[in-house]
Design a protein around this motif. Structure first.
Motif, mmCIF file in Angstrom:
data_model
loop_
_atom_site.group_PDB
_atom_site.id
_atom_site.type_symbol
_atom_site.label_atom_id
_atom_site.label_comp_id
_atom_site.label_asym_id
_atom_site.label_seq_id
_atom_site.Cartn_x
_atom_site.Cartn_y
_atom_site.Cartn_z
ATOM 1 N N ARG A 198 6.902 -9.208 36.675
ATOM 2 C CA ARG A 198 6.451 -7.939 37.279
ATOM 3 C C ARG A 198 7.592 -7.275 38.034
ATOM 4 O O ARG A 198 7.769 -6.061 37.985
ATOM 5 C CB ARG A 198 5.270 -8.181 38.221
ATOM 6 C CG ARG A 198 3.927 -8.218 37.534
ATOM 7 C CD ARG A 198 2.764 -8.070 38.512
ATOM 8 N NE ARG A 198 2.817 -8.996 39.630
ATOM 9 C CZ ARG A 198 2.332 -10.240 39.612
ATOM 10 N NH1 ARG A 198 1.747 -10.712 38.524
ATOM 11 N NH2 ARG A 198 2.425 -11.009 40.672
ATOM 12 N N MET A 199 8.370 -8.081 38.738
ATOM 13 C CA MET A 199 9.503 -7.524 39.477
ATOM 14 C C MET A 199 10.545 -6.962 38.509
ATOM 15 O O MET A 199 11.145 -5.926 38.781
ATOM 16 C CB MET A 199 10.134 -8.584 40.390
ATOM 17 C CG MET A 199 9.202 -9.056 41.506
ATOM 18 S SD MET A 199 8.318 -7.736 42.377
ATOM 19 C CE MET A 199 9.663 -6.796 43.034
ATOM 20 N N LEU A 200 10.740 -7.631 37.378
ATOM 21 C CA LEU A 200 11.687 -7.125 36.379
ATOM 22 C C LEU A 200 11.191 -5.822 35.751
ATOM 23 O O LEU A 200 11.996 -4.949 35.430
ATOM 24 C CB LEU A 200 11.940 -8.171 35.290
ATOM 25 C CG LEU A 200 12.808 -9.359 35.707
ATOM 26 C CD1 LEU A 200 12.906 -10.365 34.562
ATOM 27 C CD2 LEU A 200 14.190 -8.902 36.153
ATOM 28 N N GLU A 201 9.874 -5.708 35.579
ATOM 29 C CA GLU A 201 9.310 -4.469 35.040
ATOM 30 C C GLU A 201 9.622 -3.301 35.974
ATOM 31 O O GLU A 201 9.931 -2.197 35.514
ATOM 32 C CB GLU A 201 7.800 -4.598 34.851
ATOM 33 C CG GLU A 201 7.404 -5.477 33.677
ATOM 34 C CD GLU A 201 5.906 -5.770 33.643
ATOM 35 O OE1 GLU A 201 5.136 -5.131 34.397
ATOM 36 O OE2 GLU A 201 5.516 -6.657 32.863
ATOM 37 N N LYS A 202 9.552 -3.538 37.262
ATOM 38 C CA LYS A 202 9.868 -2.491 38.224
ATOM 39 C C LYS A 202 11.348 -2.130 38.184
ATOM 40 O O LYS A 202 11.734 -1.026 38.531
ATOM 41 C CB LYS A 202 9.491 -2.932 39.643
ATOM 42 C CG LYS A 202 8.003 -3.039 39.866
ATOM 43 C CD LYS A 202 7.710 -3.456 41.282
ATOM 44 C CE LYS A 202 6.213 -3.525 41.508
ATOM 45 N NZ LYS A 202 5.890 -3.830 42.907
ATOM 46 N N LYS A 203 12.158 -3.072 37.765
ATOM 47 C CA LYS A 203 13.605 -2.891 37.724
ATOM 48 C C LYS A 203 14.086 -2.517 36.312
ATOM 49 O O LYS A 203 15.283 -2.373 36.074
ATOM 50 C CB LYS A 203 14.253 -4.213 38.162
ATOM 51 C CG LYS A 203 15.646 -4.145 38.589
ATOM 52 C CD LYS A 203 15.740 -3.718 40.024
ATOM 53 C CE LYS A 203 17.159 -3.950 40.519
ATOM 54 N NZ LYS A 203 17.474 -3.139 41.652
ATOM 55 N N ALA A 204 13.150 -2.337 35.377
ATOM 56 C CA ALA A 204 13.484 -2.146 33.961
ATOM 57 C C ALA A 204 14.425 -0.963 33.739
ATOM 58 O O ALA A 204 15.386 -1.072 32.968
ATOM 59 C CB ALA A 204 12.216 -1.975 33.133
ATOM 60 N N PHE A 205 14.172 0.156 34.380
ATOM 61 C CA PHE A 205 15.019 1.332 34.166
ATOM 62 C C PHE A 205 16.460 1.025 34.576
ATOM 63 O O PHE A 205 17.402 1.311 33.846
ATOM 64 C CB PHE A 205 14.492 2.547 34.927
ATOM 65 C CG PHE A 205 15.383 3.743 34.796
ATOM 66 C CD1 PHE A 205 15.410 4.479 33.613
ATOM 67 C CD2 PHE A 205 16.217 4.128 35.837
ATOM 68 C CE1 PHE A 205 16.249 5.573 33.484
ATOM 69 C CE2 PHE A 205 17.056 5.216 35.710
ATOM 70 C CZ PHE A 205 17.081 5.948 34.528
ATOM 71 N N HIS A 206 16.610 0.445 35.733
ATOM 72 C CA HIS A 206 17.946 0.099 36.225
ATOM 73 C C HIS A 206 18.637 -0.890 35.281
ATOM 74 O O HIS A 206 19.827 -0.745 34.978
ATOM 75 C CB HIS A 206 17.852 -0.487 37.635
ATOM 76 C CG HIS A 206 19.153 -0.928 38.200
ATOM 77 N ND1 HIS A 206 20.115 -0.042 38.616
ATOM 78 C CD2 HIS A 206 19.669 -2.162 38.400
ATOM 79 C CE1 HIS A 206 21.158 -0.710 39.062
ATOM 80 N NE2 HIS A 206 20.913 -1.999 38.937
ATOM 81 N N LEU A 207 17.886 -1.893 34.840
ATOM 82 C CA LEU A 207 18.468 -2.891 33.938
ATOM 83 C C LEU A 207 18.803 -2.303 32.576
ATOM 84 O O LEU A 207 19.791 -2.695 31.950
ATOM 85 C CB LEU A 207 17.520 -4.082 33.780
ATOM 86 C CG LEU A 207 17.335 -4.958 35.022
ATOM 87 C CD1 LEU A 207 16.218 -5.967 34.797
ATOM 88 C CD2 LEU A 207 18.628 -5.669 35.391
ATOM 89 N N SER A 208 18.005 -1.355 32.110
ATOM 90 C CA SER A 208 18.217 -0.788 30.775
ATOM 91 C C SER A 208 19.502 0.029 30.694
ATOM 92 O O SER A 208 20.003 0.285 29.602
ATOM 93 C CB SER A 208 17.025 0.067 30.357
ATOM 94 O OG SER A 208 16.968 1.242 31.138
ATOM 95 N N ARG A 209 20.033 0.423 31.839
ATOM 96 C CA ARG A 209 21.281 1.192 31.829
ATOM 97 C C ARG A 209 22.485 0.324 31.462
ATOM 98 O O ARG A 209 23.541 0.839 31.141
ATOM 99 C CB ARG A 209 21.503 1.859 33.186
ATOM 100 C CG ARG A 209 20.427 2.893 33.464
ATOM 101 C CD ARG A 209 20.722 3.739 34.650
ATOM 102 N NE ARG A 209 21.070 2.941 35.837
ATOM 103 C CZ ARG A 209 21.102 3.419 37.057
ATOM 104 N NH1 ARG A 209 20.827 4.680 37.278
ATOM 105 N NH2 ARG A 209 21.415 2.652 38.074
#
Length: 164
Positions: A121-132
């Protein structure tokens, strides 16, 4: 005449104790505190050791001060905010909670599967940042560091980042 009698023979320590107790009640009315936190706040307010110890003893006696209950509440808030057991343990230790109460409060973190779901769930919240991050290896490293900083174990992190 009675007022003069009260001012003599130890009324100052009783007044200091009463003021410390009143201050402790006001502090505890806002939120639960650990004994260590309450002691520090009373010390900051300028109360001496006997007044602080008396106030703490009375708060414990009345059930207004309960480190185990406070540990469980804090652990619940941290888990709901997406923190793992390592961060929960660290935070509770810093607040002066004893090891037995910490272990009991860690039950709020759930089992390993529950922790993996929380980490995801925490990674989902960070998905946009990680996808960069275009490089998959660097993306996994960022996700790993992020979850480690939130207090998840390496086992939980490795299970959570399988899709990153």
């Amino acid at each position: 005449m009675k007022k003069d009698h009260h001012r003599q023979g130890g009324s100052l320590p009783r007044q200091a104790h009463s003021r410390a107790l009143d201050s402790a009640f006001r502090i505890l009315a806002r939120r639960d505190h650990t004994q260590k936190e309450l002691k520090a706040k009373l010390r900051q307010k300028g109360f001496d050791r006997p007044a602080i110890e008396g106030a703490l003893a009375r708060c414990l006696e009345l059930g207004y001060l309960d480190d185990a209950k406070t540990a469980t509440i804090i652990a619940g808030h941290l888990v709901e905010s997406g923190y793992g057991p390592l961060r929960v343990r660290q935070t509770l230790g810093q607040k002066g909670i004893d090891d037995a109460a910490i272990e009991q409060a860690l039950a709020r973190c759930g089992d390993e599967d529950t922790q993996v779901l929380s980490a995801r769930r925490m990674l989902e919240k960070k998905a946009f940042h990680l996808s960069r991050e275009a490089d998959p290896w660097k993306r996994r490293q960022k996700a790993y560091r992020y979850l480690a900083g939130r207090g998840f174990s390496s086992t939980v992190i490795n299970m959570a980042i399988t899709d990153v």
